[in-house]
Write an enzyme that holds these catalytic residues in place. Structure first.
Site: not given
Ligand code: MG
Length: 367
Positions: A163, A217, A242, A266, A294
């Site tokens: 992240k 992403e 995403d 997802k 998710q």
């Molecule tokens: Mg994401």
């Protein structure tokens, strides 16, 4: 077959590690909704709906309510195989993507069981080990390296998601150190959750690419339109979509814009039915797909894995499905096997998921 009953059961399973993303996303437990669709032949299909108020606006209570009050009555006596008619009935109500997605997944579980084949086979693929990635917890660089090496040693993981977004210099440092520690073959990508500006994204991802970042992403806000295309053209790795591609129509828009290089899927938000439409659209544009997470627990992990295996030619990258190991426990009777960097699905019809009723009694929130 006819649908006789649909249940929506909220549950809570604690996580071993707190998960954070974007500016507001944080969770320390999987507070999801178990959806069970019963058929008149005695079979039951199951799925997991994922409330993400900061992404889709759904809450655990809103999901249970919309299913109990609207979707269940609309689908009673319907045939699970008649998916066109079922989706017409679901789509009378707008939005509620993960409530609809879970019902659709449970129906596919039911159909697979009725046909005696796995959902992956039902979709056209086969059951085989599925390579997965693991999302590192945000922290200082040393603790992230330690977690990455532990995941490698324990489960054979070689693909990692980091992240990013809040501190570009630190983000670059994380990628650099991970690459040094893990070697050339590791699959490393970031998810900035839309937090970079266009200029910062271009500079930051350009530096990360020096350390063989595979893809980025959602580096910039999804509403930037043509600026996103400018970023995509300026960085040496593809943008993985995403948040910008939550529906089939959004996928078409982003492909037409030319801003994305990989279609992020997802299953919790598009079920199996719309996921397959998205996969076919991506294939028609020669664009690869990637299976996101998710934050699914075991049941959701199985559902997404079946879709990725059912259309395996469209998914060249590891699926982001190695994160269920962060839960303290699971509703599944037998835990999913994760070894040699891949999950191994049970050789059973449907999703091959069966709920441990004792654990459900322990974790359910509706008494
Ligand atoms: Mg994401």
């Amino acid at each position: 077959m006819k649908i006789t009953k649909i249940e929506a059961i909220p549950f809570r399973i604690p996580l071993r590690k707190v998960s954070r993303w974007g500016a507001h996303g944080v969770r320390d437990s999987a507070e999801h909704v178990l959806v069970r669709v019963h058929g008149d032949n005695g079979l039951t299909g199951i799925a997991e709906a994922i409330p993400r108020p900061v992404i889709y606006g759904e809450t655990q209570r809103s999901i249970a309510h919309i299913i109990d009050a609207y979707f269940a009555p609309a689908l009673l006596e319907q045939d699970p195989f008649h998916r066109q008619a079922i989706h017409e009935r679901l789509n009378v109500i707008q939005w509620n993507p993960t409530a609809k997605g879970a019902i659709d997944i449970a129906l596919h579980d039911l159909m697979g069981q009725a046909c005696g084949v796995s959902v992956a086979e039902f979709l056209g693929g086969e059951l085989s080990p599925l390579p997965v990635s693991y999302m590192l917890s945000l922290g200082d660089v040393d603790s992230m390296l330690k977690e990455a090496l532990e995941a490698r040693d324990r489960w054979g993981i070689t693909a990692y998601k980091i992240k990013a977004g809040a501190n570009p210099a630190l983000d670059i440092e994380r990628v650099r150190r991970l690459r040094e520690a893990l070697g050339a073959s590791a699959f490393i990508f970031i998810d900035a959750n839309q937090q970079y500006s266009a200029d910062v994204a271009i500079r930051t991802i350009g530096r990360m690419a020096e350390f063989d970042l595979v893809m980025a992403e959602e580096p910039v806000p999804i509403g930037l339109g043509r600026l996103r295309k400018k970023v995509a053209d300026a960085i040496p790795v593809p943008i993985l979509s995403d948040d910008s591609v939550c529906t089939l129509v959004e996928v078409r828009r982003e492909i037409e814009l030319g801003a994305i290089g990989v279609v992020g899927l997802k299953t919790p938000r598009t079920g199996v039915w719309e996921s397959m439409k998205i996969i076919h659209l991506a294939e028609a544009h020669g664009m690869p797909c990637w299976m996101g997470s998710q934050g699914v627990s075991g049941i959701g992990t199985l559902a997404s894995a079946h879709v990725a295996l059912g259309a395996s030619r469209a998914f060249p990258y590891p699926a982001d499905l190695g994160n269920f190991v962060k839960q303290e426990d699971d509703l599944l009777r037998s835990p999913i096997e994760l070894r040699e960097g891949a999950i191994h699905l049970p050789q059973r019809p449907g999703l091959g998921a069966s709920v441990d009723e004792e654990k459900l009694a322990r974790y359910r929130l509706d008494g």
